[in-house]
Scaffold this motif. Structure first.
Motif, PDB file in Angstrom:
ATOM      1  N   PRO A  48       0.809  -1.226   0.000  1.00  0.00           N
ATOM      2  CA  PRO A  48       0.000   0.000   0.000  1.00  0.00           C
ATOM      3  C   PRO A  48       0.836   1.268   0.000  1.00  0.00           C
ATOM      4  O   PRO A  48       1.923   1.328   0.568  1.00  0.00           O
ATOM      5  CB  PRO A  48      -0.806  -0.129   1.286  1.00  0.00           C
ATOM      6  CG  PRO A  48      -0.014  -1.024   2.164  1.00  0.00           C
ATOM      7  CD  PRO A  48       0.754  -1.945   1.259  1.00  0.00           C
ATOM      8  N   GLY A  49       0.292   2.304  -0.642  1.00  0.00           N
ATOM      9  CA  GLY A  49       0.914   3.619  -0.634  1.00  0.00           C
ATOM     10  C   GLY A  49       0.387   4.437   0.529  1.00  0.00           C
ATOM     11  O   GLY A  49      -0.311   3.929   1.418  1.00  0.00           O
ATOM     12  N   ILE A  50       0.688   5.709   0.504  1.00  0.00           N
ATOM     13  CA  ILE A  50       0.337   6.600   1.608  1.00  0.00           C
ATOM     14  C   ILE A  50      -1.168   6.671   1.826  1.00  0.00           C
ATOM     15  O   ILE A  50      -1.648   6.475   2.950  1.00  0.00           O
ATOM     16  CB  ILE A  50       0.929   8.005   1.385  1.00  0.00           C
ATOM     17  CG1 ILE A  50       2.451   7.955   1.489  1.00  0.00           C
ATOM     18  CG2 ILE A  50       0.360   9.009   2.381  1.00  0.00           C
ATOM     19  CD1 ILE A  50       3.152   9.247   1.129  1.00  0.00           C
ATOM     20  N   ASP A  51      -1.926   6.949   0.774  1.00  0.00           N
ATOM     21  CA  ASP A  51      -3.377   7.121   0.942  1.00  0.00           C
ATOM     22  C   ASP A  51      -4.043   5.857   1.466  1.00  0.00           C
ATOM     23  O   ASP A  51      -4.864   5.922   2.396  1.00  0.00           O
ATOM     24  CB  ASP A  51      -4.020   7.538  -0.383  1.00  0.00           C
ATOM     25  CG  ASP A  51      -3.599   8.936  -0.815  1.00  0.00           C
ATOM     26  OD1 ASP A  51      -3.207   9.730   0.061  1.00  0.00           O
ATOM     27  OD2 ASP A  51      -3.673   9.224  -2.020  1.00  0.00           O
ATOM     28  N   GLU A  52      -3.691   4.722   0.900  1.00  0.00           N
ATOM     29  CA  GLU A  52      -4.288   3.456   1.349  1.00  0.00           C
ATOM     30  C   GLU A  52      -3.902   3.152   2.794  1.00  0.00           C
ATOM     31  O   GLU A  52      -4.726   2.697   3.589  1.00  0.00           O
ATOM     32  CB  GLU A  52      -3.843   2.324   0.431  1.00  0.00           C
ATOM     33  CG  GLU A  52      -4.547   1.013   0.726  1.00  0.00           C
ATOM     34  CD  GLU A  52      -4.135  -0.092  -0.232  1.00  0.00           C
ATOM     35  OE1 GLU A  52      -4.195  -1.253   0.183  1.00  0.00           O
ATOM     36  OE2 GLU A  52      -3.762   0.216  -1.382  1.00  0.00           O
ATOM     37  N   SER A  53      -2.664   3.423   3.149  1.00  0.00           N
ATOM     38  CA  SER A  53      -2.211   3.184   4.525  1.00  0.00           C
ATOM     39  C   SER A  53      -2.935   4.079   5.522  1.00  0.00           C
ATOM     40  O   SER A  53      -3.311   3.638   6.607  1.00  0.00           O
ATOM     41  CB  SER A  53      -0.706   3.402   4.632  1.00  0.00           C
ATOM     42  OG  SER A  53      -0.014   2.437   3.890  1.00  0.00           O
ATOM     43  N   LEU A  54      -3.136   5.338   5.151  1.00  0.00           N
ATOM     44  CA  LEU A  54      -3.846   6.251   6.049  1.00  0.00           C
ATOM     45  C   LEU A  54      -5.293   5.841   6.235  1.00  0.00           C
ATOM     46  O   LEU A  54      -5.835   5.903   7.339  1.00  0.00           O
ATOM     47  CB  LEU A  54      -3.748   7.681   5.528  1.00  0.00           C
ATOM     48  CG  LEU A  54      -2.358   8.313   5.617  1.00  0.00           C
ATOM     49  CD1 LEU A  54      -2.340   9.670   4.934  1.00  0.00           C
ATOM     50  CD2 LEU A  54      -1.899   8.422   7.063  1.00  0.00           C
ATOM     51  N   LEU A  63       6.684  18.645   6.645  1.00  0.00           N
ATOM     52  CA  LEU A  63       5.539  18.657   5.730  1.00  0.00           C
ATOM     53  C   LEU A  63       4.754  17.358   5.802  1.00  0.00           C
ATOM     54  O   LEU A  63       5.337  16.271   5.898  1.00  0.00           O
ATOM     55  CB  LEU A  63       6.014  18.873   4.297  1.00  0.00           C
ATOM     56  CG  LEU A  63       6.684  20.210   4.007  1.00  0.00           C
ATOM     57  CD1 LEU A  63       7.198  20.235   2.576  1.00  0.00           C
ATOM     58  CD2 LEU A  63       5.714  21.353   4.254  1.00  0.00           C
ATOM     59  N   ALA A  64       3.435  17.490   5.725  1.00  0.00           N
ATOM     60  CA  ALA A  64       2.560  16.311   5.657  1.00  0.00           C
ATOM     61  C   ALA A  64       2.583  15.792   4.227  1.00  0.00           C
ATOM     62  O   ALA A  64       2.303  16.533   3.284  1.00  0.00           O
ATOM     63  CB  ALA A  64       1.151  16.684   6.076  1.00  0.00           C
ATOM     64  N   LEU A  65       2.920  14.518   4.057  1.00  0.00           N
ATOM     65  CA  LEU A  65       2.917  13.892   2.738  1.00  0.00           C
ATOM     66  C   LEU A  65       1.533  13.366   2.392  1.00  0.00           C
ATOM     67  O   LEU A  65       1.249  13.088   1.231  1.00  0.00           O
ATOM     68  CB  LEU A  65       3.938  12.752   2.694  1.00  0.00           C
ATOM     69  CG  LEU A  65       5.372  13.141   3.066  1.00  0.00           C
ATOM     70  CD1 LEU A  65       6.266  11.913   3.052  1.00  0.00           C
ATOM     71  CD2 LEU A  65       5.889  14.222   2.150  1.00  0.00           C
ATOM     72  N   GLY A  66       0.696  13.230   3.399  1.00  0.00           N
ATOM     73  CA  GLY A  66      -0.683  12.798   3.231  1.00  0.00           C
ATOM     74  C   GLY A  66      -1.385  12.885   4.564  1.00  0.00           C
ATOM     75  O   GLY A  66      -0.744  12.796   5.612  1.00  0.00           O
ATOM     76  N   ALA A  67      -2.693  13.087   4.534  1.00  0.00           N
ATOM     77  CA  ALA A  67      -3.461  13.186   5.775  1.00  0.00           C
ATOM     78  C   ALA A  67      -4.901  12.786   5.514  1.00  0.00           C
ATOM     79  O   ALA A  67      -5.412  12.952   4.402  1.00  0.00           O
ATOM     80  CB  ALA A  67      -3.407  14.601   6.341  1.00  0.00           C
ATOM     81  N   VAL A  68      -5.542  12.260   6.556  1.00  0.00           N
ATOM     82  CA  VAL A  68      -6.943  11.877   6.477  1.00  0.00           C
ATOM     83  C   VAL A  68      -7.566  12.094   7.863  1.00  0.00           C
ATOM     84  O   VAL A  68      -6.876  12.037   8.879  1.00  0.00           O
ATOM     85  CB  VAL A  68      -7.096  10.407   6.001  1.00  0.00           C
ATOM     86  CG1 VAL A  68      -6.526   9.436   7.006  1.00  0.00           C
ATOM     87  CG2 VAL A  68      -8.527  10.066   5.663  1.00  0.00           C
ATOM     88  N   GLY A  69      -8.840  12.387   7.894  1.00  0.00           N
ATOM     89  CA  GLY A  69      -9.528  12.626   9.157  1.00  0.00           C
ATOM     90  C   GLY A  69      -9.248  14.016   9.686  1.00  0.00           C
ATOM     91  O   GLY A  69      -8.893  14.928   8.940  1.00  0.00           O
ATOM     92  N   ASP A  70      -9.412  14.184  10.979  1.00  0.00           N
ATOM     93  CA  ASP A  70      -9.200  15.472  11.629  1.00  0.00           C
ATOM     94  C   ASP A  70      -7.752  15.630  12.056  1.00  0.00           C
ATOM     95  O   ASP A  70      -7.016  14.653  12.174  1.00  0.00           O
ATOM     96  CB  ASP A  70     -10.092  15.591  12.866  1.00  0.00           C
ATOM     97  CG  ASP A  70     -11.571  15.562  12.525  1.00  0.00           C
ATOM     98  OD1 ASP A  70     -11.932  16.073  11.450  1.00  0.00           O
ATOM     99  OD2 ASP A  70     -12.351  15.026  13.334  1.00  0.00           O
TER     100      ASP A  70
END
Length: 142
Positions: free
Chosen positions: A2-8, A29-36
């Motif tokens: 999995p990549g970043i988005d799938e892992s998050l 820097l955030a390379l990816g984020a999900v949720g609050d």
């Protein structure tokens, strides 16, 4: 793998997960984020958690690895062999939440960690730590 988005998204499936991000602790820097994000600002949270990560990995006492209590360091530099970060993870507890920072080992330069923000009442810290370690091991960057 999995990549970043799938892992998050996988991290957000943990019970009590409020938010998750992948952060470069050198740049902040955030390379990816999900949720609050705590405080509502993903980039500010990434920069602040990156500072904690930097302090932990560059601290002589916290980053020192040995072969057991009082044992010799793994090499002359006092750090671990290869590209592994000297600290595996950090756990910060608040009155209502946990913050888990899990360092990701990469083949190039291990300067990335996964930050999971977990509700203290709904989440299971031990299980989240195990799952986050598994997720970090499978994470593919690039």
């Amino acid at each position: 793998m999995p990549g970043i988005d799938e892992s998050l998204l996988d991290a957000m499936r943990l019970q009590g997960a409020r938010g998750a991000s992948v952060v470069d602790w050198i740049s902040g820097l955030a390379l990816g984020a999900v949720g609050d994000a705590p405080g509502g600002d993903v980039e500010a949270t990434a920069a602040e958690t990156a500072e904690l990560a930097r302090l932990a990995t560059e601290s002589g006492a916290l980053a020192l690895t040995g072969r057991g209590p009082g044992g010799p360091p793994d090499d002359d530099s006092g750090g671990p062999p290869g590209k592994e970060p000297p600290v595996q993870d950090l756990i910060i507890t608040n009155a209502d939440s946990y913050h888990l920072l899990r360092f990701v080992t990469t083949t190039f330069d291990s300067t990335v960690f996964v930050h999971l923000w977990l509700d203290r009442d709904e989440g299971n810290l031990a299980l989240a730590r195990i799952r986050l370690a598994e997720m970090a091991d499978r994470l593919v960057l690039g």
